[in-house]
Design a protein around this motif. Structure first.
Motif, PDB file in Angstrom:
ATOM      1  N   LEU A 191      34.269  46.395  47.020  1.00  0.00           N
ATOM      2  CA  LEU A 191      34.547  45.212  46.194  1.00  0.00           C
ATOM      3  C   LEU A 191      35.067  44.074  47.074  1.00  0.00           C
ATOM      4  CD1 LEU A 191      36.266  47.004  43.151  1.00  0.00           C
ATOM      5  CD2 LEU A 191      33.958  46.043  43.220  1.00  0.00           C
ATOM      6  N   ILE A 192      35.925  44.431  48.044  1.00  0.00           N
ATOM      7  CA  ILE A 192      36.463  43.418  48.962  1.00  0.00           C
ATOM      8  C   ILE A 192      35.340  42.884  49.854  1.00  0.00           C
ATOM      9  CG2 ILE A 192      38.052  43.036  50.899  1.00  0.00           C
ATOM     10  CD1 ILE A 192      39.894  45.197  49.498  1.00  0.00           C
ATOM     11  N   ASP A 193      34.503  43.782  50.349  1.00  0.00           N
ATOM     12  CA  ASP A 193      33.361  43.351  51.181  1.00  0.00           C
ATOM     13  C   ASP A 193      32.448  42.395  50.415  1.00  0.00           C
ATOM     14  OD1 ASP A 193      34.214  44.787  53.345  1.00  0.00           O
ATOM     15  OD2 ASP A 193      32.831  46.473  53.044  1.00  0.00           O
ATOM     16  N   ALA A 194      32.373  42.595  49.091  1.00  0.00           N
ATOM     17  CA  ALA A 194      31.493  41.753  48.279  1.00  0.00           C
ATOM     18  C   ALA A 194      32.138  40.404  47.940  1.00  0.00           C
ATOM     19  CB  ALA A 194      31.111  42.485  47.001  1.00  0.00           C
ATOM     20  N   GLY A 195      33.385  40.193  48.430  1.00  0.00           N
ATOM     21  CA  GLY A 195      33.990  38.877  48.264  1.00  0.00           C
ATOM     22  C   GLY A 195      35.222  38.831  47.384  1.00  0.00           C
ATOM     23  N   LEU A 196      35.683  39.981  46.914  1.00  0.00           N
ATOM     24  CA  LEU A 196      36.882  39.999  46.069  1.00  0.00           C
ATOM     25  C   LEU A 196      38.083  39.420  46.817  1.00  0.00           C
ATOM     26  CD1 LEU A 196      38.085  41.412  43.333  1.00  0.00           C
ATOM     27  CD2 LEU A 196      39.033  43.009  44.976  1.00  0.00           C
ATOM     28  N   ASP A 197      38.819  38.506  46.148  1.00  0.00           N
ATOM     29  CA  ASP A 197      40.036  37.938  46.740  1.00  0.00           C
ATOM     30  C   ASP A 197      41.191  38.887  46.406  1.00  0.00           C
ATOM     31  OD1 ASP A 197      42.223  36.475  47.575  1.00  0.00           O
ATOM     32  OD2 ASP A 197      41.553  34.597  46.657  1.00  0.00           O
ATOM     33  N   VAL A 198      41.361  39.923  47.234  1.00  0.00           N
ATOM     34  CA  VAL A 198      42.261  41.030  46.882  1.00  0.00           C
ATOM     35  C   VAL A 198      43.723  40.575  46.792  1.00  0.00           C
ATOM     36  CG1 VAL A 198      42.555  41.860  49.267  1.00  0.00           C
ATOM     37  CG2 VAL A 198      42.752  43.463  47.351  1.00  0.00           C
ATOM     38  N   GLY A 199      44.129  39.642  47.673  1.00  0.00           N
ATOM     39  CA  GLY A 199      45.513  39.154  47.624  1.00  0.00           C
ATOM     40  C   GLY A 199      45.802  38.439  46.318  1.00  0.00           C
ATOM     41  N   GLU A 200      44.839  37.623  45.889  1.00  0.00           N
ATOM     42  CA  GLU A 200      45.023  36.865  44.652  1.00  0.00           C
ATOM     43  C   GLU A 200      45.048  37.799  43.432  1.00  0.00           C
ATOM     44  OE1 GLU A 200      45.905  34.052  43.793  1.00  0.00           O
ATOM     45  OE2 GLU A 200      45.250  33.876  41.702  1.00  0.00           O
ATOM     46  N   VAL A 201      44.156  38.779  43.400  1.00  0.00           N
ATOM     47  CA  VAL A 201      44.145  39.699  42.254  1.00  0.00           C
ATOM     48  C   VAL A 201      45.447  40.504  42.214  1.00  0.00           C
ATOM     49  CG1 VAL A 201      42.939  41.588  41.088  1.00  0.00           C
ATOM     50  CG2 VAL A 201      41.627  39.851  42.301  1.00  0.00           C
TER      51      VAL A 201
END
Ligand SMILES: [Mn+2]
Length: 335
Positions: A191-201
């Motif tokens: 999901l992160i590789d696909a562009g998820l902004d993990v810090g924001e979520v």
């Protein structure tokens, strides 16, 4: 004997064969419930399906950032306007039909020959639908939904990636619980590789609480109960406290993890007095030998070995005494 799960291929065929799909989850929806509904809904919409997501309760404030959550409708409102016709009705993250209220079912009119699908990860799931897929090993329904979407080759739009991450993260205590597997981390990575902004979520999920939640926590800790040499801790949330704090849906989410985080604690319990006078019990364990799922089952509830809940008759002090007695019996012989 437990009936076999429907295969992913069967579920994919049913969903691809439908034009209109209804999706429901349990009342008082949490991150896994809503995230799973939104992710499956967004993916199905991306292949041209008409999707209606309905829940008994409104989306809690803390999950309002999930893309598409504004389109989730409250069951009673839908029922008042007439049931929605659907070809397939999907229940996600709900262990039994009773966890979906009758209102949520009544929000949909299943077409002639239409089917109901039940996808869940609670071991106590009653397999109440026409097609059931229950994976009690999966740490989140969101993980099953990711695997289903991947197996189907359906698109995973940006909003669905956020929803799935939220579903899996919240049901694994931010990827901390032993239920999280290598696959859980691989899904998060993809999901992160696909562009998820993990810090924001993560900020939205864990660092955006209203101040009233902190004040409520202060009140709860004031009367923290400590039993069995610190192995069992419990807090009681009364209606009076909830009203004084201006408590909203979702405010108590994660509070149990605060009292669970102490080194000596094996079992943590939150007793919550509901508006109808019933007592909602949430319990967490750190040891499979202190199986809170089995303890909650004694009182008609259920869940997982390390996370489970039930509802008991009030008053709150009597309910707590009965529940804590059951816990202490099971702790005998445990280090
Ligand atoms: Mn779940």
């Amino acid at each position: 004997m437990t009936p076999a799960n429907a295969s992913f291929q069967t579920l994919i065929g049913l969903l691809e064969g439908a034009a209109t799909i209804g999706i429901v989850s349990h009342r008082r929806p949490d991150g896994d419930a809503l995230g799973s509904c939104l992710a499956l809904g967004a993916s199905l919409a991306a292949i041209g399906k008409t999707v209606h997501i309905v829940n008994d309760d409104p989306v809690p404030d803390g999950l309002g950032f999930l893309p598409g959550s504004e389109a989730i409708r409250v069951a009673a409102t839908v029922v008042a306007g007439g049931a929605l016709p659907v070809d397939v009705l999907v229940s996600l993250d709900a262990a039994g039909a009773d966890r979906l209220s009758e209102t949520a079912w009544a929000a949909f009119a299943l077409a002639e020959g239409g089917v109901r699908i039940n996808i869940d990860h609670h071991i106590s799931n009653t397999r109440f639908a026409d097609y059931n897929y229950v994976d009690a090993i999966s740490p989140a329904t969101g993980q099953i939904i990711y695997e289903l979407i991947e197996a189907a080759g359906w698109p995973l739009p940006e909003g669905a990636r956020v929803a799935l991450y939220a579903a899996i993260s919240t049901d694994t205590g931010s990827f901390r619980y032993p239920s999280a597997t290598g696959q859980t981390y691989r899904i998060a990575a993809s999901l992160i590789d696909a562009g998820l902004d993990v810090g924001e979520v993560n900020r939205q999920l864990y660092e955006s609480y209203p101040l009233r939640r902190l004040l409520l926590l202060r009140d709860l800790l004031q009367d923290l109960e400590i039993h069995a040499d610190g192995r069992v801790v419990a807090v009681k949330l009364t209606r009076r406290m909830a009203e004084a704090a201006g408590l909203q849906a979702g405010d108590t989410e994660g509070i149990i993890d605060v009292i669970r985080s102490v080194d000596s604690v094996i079992v943590a319990i939150l007793f919550e007095e509901m508006e109808d006078g019933k007592i909602r019990v949430s319990s967490r364990s750190k040891s499979p030998r202190a199986d809170v799922g089995a303890i909650c089952a004694v009182f008609g509830g259920g869940g997982h070995t390390l996370a489970a809940g039930t509802r008991m008759a009030g008053p709150i002090d009597a309910a707590a005494t009965r529940f804590l007695h059951e816990v202490s019996q099971r702790l005998d012989g445990l280090d």
